[in-house]
Design a protein around this motif. Structure first.
Motif, PDB file in Angstrom:
ATOM      1  N   LEU A   1     -33.959  -1.226  16.790  1.00  0.00           N
ATOM      2  CA  LEU A   1     -34.291  -0.573  15.516  1.00  0.00           C
ATOM      3  C   LEU A   1     -33.180   0.372  15.073  1.00  0.00           C
ATOM      4  CD1 LEU A   1     -38.104   0.122  15.898  1.00  0.00           C
ATOM      5  CD2 LEU A   1     -37.007  -1.334  14.176  1.00  0.00           C
TER       6      LEU A   1
ATOM      7  N   VAL B   1     -38.525  -8.305  13.255  1.00  0.00           N
ATOM      8  CA  VAL B   1     -37.868  -7.439  14.235  1.00  0.00           C
ATOM      9  C   VAL B   1     -38.626  -7.447  15.566  1.00  0.00           C
ATOM     10  CG1 VAL B   1     -37.179  -5.077  14.763  1.00  0.00           C
ATOM     11  CG2 VAL B   1     -36.760  -6.014  12.476  1.00  0.00           C
TER      12      VAL B   1
ATOM     13  N   LEU C   1     -30.321  -1.926  13.817  1.00  0.00           N
ATOM     14  CA  LEU C   1     -30.658  -2.615  12.574  1.00  0.00           C
ATOM     15  C   LEU C   1     -30.755  -1.661  11.393  1.00  0.00           C
ATOM     16  CD1 LEU C   1     -33.221  -5.260  13.833  1.00  0.00           C
ATOM     17  CD2 LEU C   1     -30.803  -5.599  13.264  1.00  0.00           C
TER      18      LEU C   1
END
Length: 92
Positions: A76, A53, A79
């Protein structure tokens, strides 16, 4: 919950199709449909292969010339929603 150290990849039970710059997806296991805008579509494309990530966020920083902290927070958030829906999965 995904962090910048998590390695993620697309789940293999999602079908997707681009419409202009956007993306429409269906989870064939749940039958749910999802839609992503152009940046979400770009992120989805970058998840074709496993990616950390943090590395994804740095690549997006370069692509979109936006502050890394803003990109990281937004990525974030996206995801973690995608992981909760089973669209992406962590790789060991």
């Amino acid at each position: 919950m995904a962090t910048i150290e998590t390695v993620l990849v697309r789940s293999d039970h999602c079908l997707s199709s681009g419409i202009d710059d956007d993306l429409v997806m269906i989870d064939v296991e749940s039958g749910q449909y999802f839609a992503l805008d152009a940046i979400g579509h770009d992120i989805w494309n970058r998840l074709e292969q496993p990616v950390r990530v943090g590395d994804l966020c740095v690549a997006l920083e370069h692509a979109y010339s936006a502050p890394l902290d803003v990109i990281t927070a937004d990525v974030l958030r996206l995801l973690n929603v995608m992981a909760g829906e089973g669209l992406v999965k962590a790789v060991a």
